[in-house]
Design a protein around this motif. Structure first.
Motif, PDB file in Angstrom:
ATOM      1  N   LEU A 168      33.073 -39.811 -56.508  1.00 36.00           N
ATOM      2  CA  LEU A 168      32.692 -39.132 -57.744  1.00 36.00           C
ATOM      3  C   LEU A 168      32.640 -40.120 -58.908  1.00 36.00           C
ATOM      4  CD1 LEU A 168      32.106 -36.623 -59.427  1.00 36.00           C
ATOM      5  CD2 LEU A 168      34.577 -36.219 -59.578  1.00 36.00           C
ATOM      6  N   LEU A 169      33.624 -41.011 -59.003  1.00 36.75           N
ATOM      7  CA  LEU A 169      33.658 -41.978 -60.101  1.00 36.75           C
ATOM      8  C   LEU A 169      32.481 -42.947 -60.016  1.00 36.75           C
ATOM      9  CD1 LEU A 169      37.501 -42.685 -60.124  1.00 36.75           C
ATOM     10  CD2 LEU A 169      36.189 -41.602 -61.956  1.00 36.75           C
ATOM     11  N   ARG A 170      32.105 -43.348 -58.817  1.00 40.81           N
ATOM     12  CA  ARG A 170      30.964 -44.255 -58.673  1.00 40.81           C
ATOM     13  C   ARG A 170      29.665 -43.553 -59.054  1.00 40.81           C
ATOM     14  NH1 ARG A 170      34.156 -46.443 -54.350  1.00 40.81           N
ATOM     15  NH2 ARG A 170      34.622 -48.621 -54.835  1.00 40.81           N
ATOM     16  N   GLN A 171      29.563 -42.283 -58.724  1.00 41.27           N
ATOM     17  CA  GLN A 171      28.373 -41.531 -59.137  1.00 41.27           C
ATOM     18  C   GLN A 171      28.302 -41.448 -60.658  1.00 41.27           C
ATOM     19  OE1 GLN A 171      27.795 -37.712 -57.200  1.00 41.27           O
ATOM     20  NE2 GLN A 171      26.711 -36.901 -58.972  1.00 41.27           N
ATOM     21  N   GLN A 172      29.436 -41.181 -61.310  1.00 46.52           N
ATOM     22  CA  GLN A 172      29.457 -41.124 -62.770  1.00 46.52           C
ATOM     23  C   GLN A 172      29.144 -42.484 -63.380  1.00 46.52           C
ATOM     24  OE1 GLN A 172      33.449 -39.574 -63.166  1.00 46.52           O
ATOM     25  NE2 GLN A 172      32.731 -37.470 -63.428  1.00 46.52           N
ATOM     26  N   SER A 173      29.619 -43.559 -62.722  1.00 45.60           N
ATOM     27  CA  SER A 173      29.311 -44.902 -63.218  1.00 45.60           C
ATOM     28  C   SER A 173      27.818 -45.178 -63.159  1.00 45.60           C
ATOM     29  CB  SER A 173      30.086 -45.937 -62.382  1.00 45.60           C
ATOM     30  OG  SER A 173      29.729 -47.254 -62.745  1.00 45.60           O
ATOM     31  N   LEU A 174      27.180 -44.776 -62.065  1.00 49.64           N
ATOM     32  CA  LEU A 174      25.735 -45.003 -61.934  1.00 49.64           C
ATOM     33  C   LEU A 174      24.944 -44.130 -62.898  1.00 49.64           C
ATOM     34  CD1 LEU A 174      25.454 -45.321 -58.058  1.00 49.64           C
ATOM     35  CD2 LEU A 174      25.128 -47.127 -59.756  1.00 49.64           C
ATOM     36  N   GLU A 175      25.448 -42.955 -63.240  1.00 47.62           N
ATOM     37  CA  GLU A 175      24.786 -42.127 -64.251  1.00 47.62           C
ATOM     38  C   GLU A 175      24.787 -42.833 -65.603  1.00 47.62           C
ATOM     39  OE1 GLU A 175      26.975 -38.522 -64.072  1.00 47.62           O
ATOM     40  OE2 GLU A 175      25.916 -37.727 -62.313  1.00 47.62           O
ATOM     41  N   ALA A 176      25.929 -43.440 -65.952  1.00 51.53           N
ATOM     42  CA  ALA A 176      25.992 -44.197 -67.208  1.00 51.53           C
ATOM     43  C   ALA A 176      25.104 -45.438 -67.142  1.00 51.53           C
ATOM     44  CB  ALA A 176      27.434 -44.588 -67.511  1.00 51.53           C
ATOM     45  N   ASN A 233      21.134 -42.377 -54.192  1.00 52.50           N
ATOM     46  CA  ASN A 233      21.857 -42.817 -52.996  1.00 52.50           C
ATOM     47  C   ASN A 233      23.344 -42.500 -53.107  1.00 52.50           C
ATOM     48  OD1 ASN A 233      21.979 -44.395 -50.426  1.00 52.50           O
ATOM     49  ND2 ASN A 233      23.248 -45.738 -51.682  1.00 52.50           N
ATOM     50  N   ALA A 234      23.925 -42.660 -54.304  1.00 51.01           N
ATOM     51  CA  ALA A 234      25.336 -42.339 -54.498  1.00 51.01           C
ATOM     52  C   ALA A 234      25.591 -40.846 -54.311  1.00 51.01           C
ATOM     53  CB  ALA A 234      25.788 -42.781 -55.895  1.00 51.01           C
ATOM     54  N   GLU A 235      24.658 -40.012 -54.775  1.00 47.73           N
ATOM     55  CA  GLU A 235      24.807 -38.567 -54.589  1.00 47.73           C
ATOM     56  C   GLU A 235      24.782 -38.211 -53.100  1.00 47.73           C
ATOM     57  OE1 GLU A 235      21.595 -37.090 -56.874  1.00 47.73           O
ATOM     58  OE2 GLU A 235      22.620 -37.286 -58.824  1.00 47.73           O
ATOM     59  N   LEU A 236      23.850 -38.846 -52.362  1.00 50.20           N
ATOM     60  CA  LEU A 236      23.783 -38.580 -50.924  1.00 50.20           C
ATOM     61  C   LEU A 236      25.034 -39.085 -50.210  1.00 50.20           C
ATOM     62  CD1 LEU A 236      20.043 -39.521 -50.266  1.00 50.20           C
ATOM     63  CD2 LEU A 236      21.038 -37.221 -50.413  1.00 50.20           C
ATOM     64  N   THR A 237      25.526 -40.257 -50.617  1.00 50.11           N
ATOM     65  CA  THR A 237      26.742 -40.811 -50.015  1.00 50.11           C
ATOM     66  C   THR A 237      27.927 -39.893 -50.254  1.00 50.11           C
ATOM     67  OG1 THR A 237      25.933 -43.071 -50.325  1.00 50.11           O
ATOM     68  CG2 THR A 237      28.301 -42.781 -50.008  1.00 50.11           C
ATOM     69  N   ARG A 238      28.004 -39.356 -51.459  1.00 47.45           N
ATOM     70  CA  ARG A 238      29.112 -38.447 -51.766  1.00 47.45           C
ATOM     71  C   ARG A 238      29.006 -37.163 -50.943  1.00 47.45           C
ATOM     72  NH1 ARG A 238      29.949 -35.170 -57.417  1.00 47.45           N
ATOM     73  NH2 ARG A 238      31.933 -34.148 -56.855  1.00 47.45           N
ATOM     74  N   SER A 239      27.808 -36.622 -50.833  1.00 47.39           N
ATOM     75  CA  SER A 239      27.637 -35.397 -50.045  1.00 47.39           C
ATOM     76  C   SER A 239      27.981 -35.640 -48.578  1.00 47.39           C
ATOM     77  CB  SER A 239      26.192 -34.900 -50.165  1.00 47.39           C
ATOM     78  OG  SER A 239      25.874 -34.572 -51.504  1.00 47.39           O
ATOM     79  N   LEU A 240      27.541 -36.786 -48.042  1.00 45.09           N
ATOM     80  CA  LEU A 240      27.845 -37.102 -46.648  1.00 45.09           C
ATOM     81  C   LEU A 240      29.346 -37.268 -46.444  1.00 45.09           C
ATOM     82  CD1 LEU A 240      26.907 -37.794 -43.800  1.00 45.09           C
ATOM     83  CD2 LEU A 240      26.614 -40.167 -44.552  1.00 45.09           C
ATOM     84  N   ALA A 241      30.018 -37.934 -47.396  1.00 45.89           N
ATOM     85  CA  ALA A 241      31.462 -38.137 -47.277  1.00 45.89           C
ATOM     86  C   ALA A 241      32.208 -36.810 -47.331  1.00 45.89           C
ATOM     87  CB  ALA A 241      31.951 -39.069 -48.379  1.00 45.89           C
TER      88      ALA A 241
END
Length: 486
Positions: A265-273, A387-395
């Protein structure tokens, strides 16, 4: 006589093994986990990555402050050059010195700096979650090997008990054979069973040593160092009721508490910023800057005198009182000499003061085309975020499957343990009947040993099933965020 020597040797070996095990310092699970977290190389490497991410975050924060640089230079120049104070060409050797202070600050760049700071902060927090994840993984691995060693010790205890029972029965039968009350075949059968049981005991001890060596490897302890673990009774290990570990409930807790899910989740938020920052790079940037500077120069020659060498008519005429007079130009030669080093610095303060300069300016940088860097970086940022969103969903999906799998495994392990427990109770009762019949001479040694082996095998199966059940329940508790405790 030969058999008696072998018996004495086996008994001595067993005694030595037991003495060595009891003489060592015992480590409980908490101590093992704490030692592993402090010495495991993977944990140390992940912690270094977290520190690096923290340094990157601090650097991102400093980028919002004004830039300031100070420079000075001192030296000699000769040949045809430009005097830095007069801006004129000269062939004299010059001693020069200059000072310059410049500063600049970005006034507005569509929050690109702010978003970079936010992205670095989320990345740093994600790296800290990676440290927690590797610690959890190491803790679970240590608990796995720890339980394997405990199971091995239980198997040793069962093999030792079986060996002692067989020896006692063998000793009793030998006395009966000596008295002529039993055939010698029964003593020979029990003797063979005793040596088989002794071999099983030694095999169980070797298995325990191998499991203990694997635990040492996880803890990063030297293989030659004395090491042993405490042995909490398996029935006293706290296990939460399986009804309180329903998979959907555990998943809802784990998805918010597990470090891996937090890191995603934090990496997804980082990529959003970072996406917002890369988009801002396509717009103009407004900056303010200024400079302060001064300089000094001094030639290597000085004037030592002036000599007049006659006069030369200039061709000009001056009228004075009706009369005309020719104008003469004096022929002057300037005498020069070398300055000393201290004389070269004469007038330093005056020049530094007179040459002091200041500047202040406003700049606007408009990105037009630089090979499409800004635009393509923005497109890459969008793909990275997807890609981060997909990685999070897969995890998350994998986590849910793992939790359900762990729940089904724990349920099956509980049923298997209950069945093994019932089997052991039945075989134990059958052995008690066989023991009574054997003592009365109504059962031969072969059938008696079959009954005893069935009971011992059932006991081993029950112990293995119990440890398997405890471990799989601990995995569920781990997903629920309760940690690993025995």
């Amino acid at each position: 006589m030969k058999n008696n020597k072998a018996l004495i040797l086996i008994t001595f070996l067993v005694g030595c093994l037991v003495f060595n095990a009891s003489a060592q310092d015992k480590w409980d699970l908490r101590r093992c986990v704490e030692y592993a977290l402090a010495n495991n190389i993977s944990v140390q490497q992940t912690d270094l990555q977290a520190r690096l991410a923290d340094v990157n975050q601090q650097q991102a924060r400093w980028s919002q402050y004004p830039n300031a640089d100070f420079s000075t230079n001192t030296g000699l120049q000769w040949g045809r050059s430009i005097d830095p104070t007069t801006n004129q060409f000269t062939s004299n050797q010059l001693l020069y010195q200059g000072y310059n202070l410049s500063a600049g600050v970005t006034v507005f760049n569509w929050h690109r700096i702010r978003n970079n700071i936010v992205a670095a902060g989320f990345s740093s927090d994600a790296a800290k979650m990676d440290v927690e994840k590797i610690k959890n993984d190491i803790s679970l691995t240590v608990a796995t090997y720890y339980l394997q060693v405990l199971l091995s010790y239980q198997q040793i205890a069962i093999a030792k008990t079986q060996m002692r029972q067989t020896f006692s029965q063998w000793d009793l039968v030998k006395k009966r054979v000596d008295a002529g009350a039993a055939p010698e075949l029964e003593a020979t059968t029990l003797e063979g069973q005793y040596f088989t049981d002794s071999s099983n005991y030694i095999t169980a001890k070797a298995t325990a040593d191998q499991n203990l060596l694997q635990l040492k490897q996880v803890l990063n302890i030297d293989a030659g160092k004395a090491f042993d673990i405490a042995e909490p009774p398996v029935e006293q290990i706290p296990v939460e009721p399986i009804l309180q570990l329903q998979p959907e409930t555990v998943f809802q807790i784990a998805i918010h508490n597990q470090p891996a899910q937090k890191a995603n989740l934090l990496r997804q938020q980082s990529l959003e910023a970072s996406l917002r920052a890369s988009r801002a790079a396509m717009y103009p940037t407004i900056s303010v800057g200024g400079t302060l500077g001064t300089n000094f120069s001094s030639a290597d020659k000085k004037v030592t005198g002036i000599t007049v060498n006659g006069f030369t008519p200039s061709g000009d005429v001056v009228r004075l009182s009706g009369a005309e007079y020719l104008v003469y130009t004096p022929n002057v030669s300037v005498n020069q000499g070398k300055k000393t080093f201290s004389e070269r610095w004469d007038g330093w303060g005056t020049q530094i003061n007179n040459n002091f300069r200041q500047s202040l300016g406003l700049s606007i940088a408009v990105p037009i085309n630089s090979g499409g860097n800004a635009r393509f970086n923005y497109q890459r940022s969008k793909l990275d975020l997807k890609n981060a969103e997909l990685t999070r969903s897969l995890a998350d999906q994998t986590l849910k499957n793992d939790i359900y799998k762990a729940y089904y495994n724990a349920s099956a392990a509980l049923e298997k343990f209950n069945a093994a427990k019932k089997t052991y109770e039945v075989t134990q009762k059958a052995f008690e009947f066989a023991q009574k019949r054997y003592d009365l001479g109504l059962l031969n040694s072969y059938d008696y040993l079959i009954s005893q082996n069935n009971m011992n095998r059932a006991q081993l199966d029950m112990t293995s099933a119990q440890f398997d059940y405890v471990f799989k329940m601990k995995v569920l508790e781990f997903y629920k965020g309760q940690g690993i405790k025995l």
